[in-house]
Motif scaffolding. Structure first.
Motif, short mmCIF file in Angstrom:
data_model
loop_
_atom_site.label_atom_id
_atom_site.label_comp_id
_atom_site.label_asym_id
_atom_site.label_seq_id
_atom_site.Cartn_x
_atom_site.Cartn_y
_atom_site.Cartn_z
N ALA A 2 0.85 -1.19 0.00
CA ALA A 2 0.00 0.00 0.00
C ALA A 2 0.88 1.25 0.00
CB ALA A 2 -0.91 -0.01 1.21
N PRO A 3 0.37 2.34 -0.54
CA PRO A 3 1.16 3.57 -0.61
C PRO A 3 1.11 4.41 0.67
CG PRO A 3 -0.90 3.90 -1.73
CD PRO A 3 -0.88 2.45 -1.27
N ASP A 9 2.73 11.78 -6.79
CA ASP A 9 3.39 10.82 -7.69
C ASP A 9 4.22 9.79 -6.94
OD1 ASP A 9 2.27 12.14 -9.81
OD2 ASP A 9 4.14 13.04 -10.51
N ARG A 11 3.30 7.95 -4.74
CA ARG A 11 2.45 6.78 -4.48
C ARG A 11 2.72 5.64 -5.47
NH1 ARG A 11 -3.23 7.82 -4.81
NH2 ARG A 11 -3.46 6.00 -3.49
N ARG A 12 3.40 5.93 -6.58
CA ARG A 12 3.68 4.89 -7.58
C ARG A 12 4.74 3.89 -7.11
NH1 ARG A 12 6.68 9.33 -9.32
NH2 ARG A 12 8.72 8.90 -10.22
N VAL A 14 5.23 1.43 -5.23
CA VAL A 14 4.69 0.28 -4.51
C VAL A 14 5.13 -0.98 -5.24
CG1 VAL A 14 2.72 1.46 -3.47
CG2 VAL A 14 2.50 0.51 -5.76
N ASN A 17 4.01 -2.24 -8.91
CA ASN A 17 4.39 -1.48 -10.09
C ASN A 17 5.80 -1.89 -10.51
OD1 ASN A 17 1.99 -0.10 -10.26
ND2 ASN A 17 2.74 1.72 -9.22
N ASP A 56 -4.55 6.88 -11.86
CA ASP A 56 -4.23 7.14 -10.46
C ASP A 56 -2.70 7.14 -10.33
OD1 ASP A 56 -3.52 6.60 -7.68
OD2 ASP A 56 -5.61 6.05 -7.38
N MET A 58 -0.85 6.13 -8.16
CA MET A 58 -0.38 4.88 -7.58
C MET A 58 -0.09 3.83 -8.66
SD MET A 58 -2.12 2.62 -4.54
CE MET A 58 -3.61 2.29 -5.46
N CYS A 59 -0.64 3.99 -9.85
CA CYS A 59 -0.48 2.99 -10.91
C CYS A 59 0.57 3.35 -11.94
CB CYS A 59 -1.83 2.77 -11.61
SG CYS A 59 -3.08 2.05 -10.54
N ASP A 85 -4.52 0.39 -14.19
CA ASP A 85 -5.44 1.15 -13.34
C ASP A 85 -6.85 0.66 -13.68
OD1 ASP A 85 -6.59 2.95 -11.63
OD2 ASP A 85 -6.08 4.72 -12.81
#
Length: 170
Positions: A2-3, A9, A11-12, A14, A17, A56, A58-59, A85
């Motif tokens: 989880a981020p 940005d 958050r990517r 993880v 990815n 998102d 995160m992706c 995503d």
């Protein structure tokens, strides 16, 4: 995975990815250079989204900035088609490149479809969505004449509202 604690940005970064490695970046650079010199238009496909605003944060691909710099450097990329995503997404960056993120089939209602076909033309592409996938026409930006070289830009893409309509095609 989880981020937690990451913002924007960041958050990517993880575990689910990844990035494009040095060897693949060099291959992409060489391939786009050859395409630009030949006056070709290029649609790049991948799993993780390349562009902020299309998905998102995160992706996003870990090194999306490096990849976008290559797209802008050679100025022959007219569109990207990615996934990852699950809800899908879309934007046009400030250089006129379309970034389509296809929605995940596993998010579709039972007994429905989620796919598209793509018809390619010199000036545009037509994505024909089925089920939960939006149909849309991607009008390509003009590409430079063969042998033209452009510089790399570092500007942000522009988020656009998706004004397409979902078509149920059986």
């Amino acid at each position: 995975n989880a981020p937690d604690g990451l913002v924007g940005d960041q958050r990517r970064f993880v575990k689910f990815n990844g990035a494009i490695g040095a060897e693949q970046l060099q291959w992409l650079d060489d391939t786009l250079r050859a395409a630009a010199l030949a006056g070709e238009k290029v649609i790049v496909c991948g799993h993780n989204p390349f562009c902020r605003g299309s998905a998102d944060p995160m992706c996003l691909l870990w090194n999306y900035e490096e990849v976008m710099a290559l797209f802008w450097k050679h100025d022959c990329v007219v569109a990207t088609i990615t996934g990852h995503d699950h809800p899908g997404g879309y934007c046009i960056d400030e250089r006129g490149i379309h970034h389509v993120v296809m929605p995940a089939l596993l998010e579709s209602p039972p007994n429905s479809n989620a796919f598209a076909t793509c018809d390619l033309y010199p000036s545009h592409a037509v994505l024909r969505g089925y089920g939960t996938v939006h149909s849309r026409t991607l009008t390509f930006k003009p590409t430079p004449a063969p042998s033209a070289v452009t510089t790399t830009g570092q500007n942000e893409p522009t988020q656009v509202e998706d004004d397409t309509t979902t078509q149920q095609l059986d």
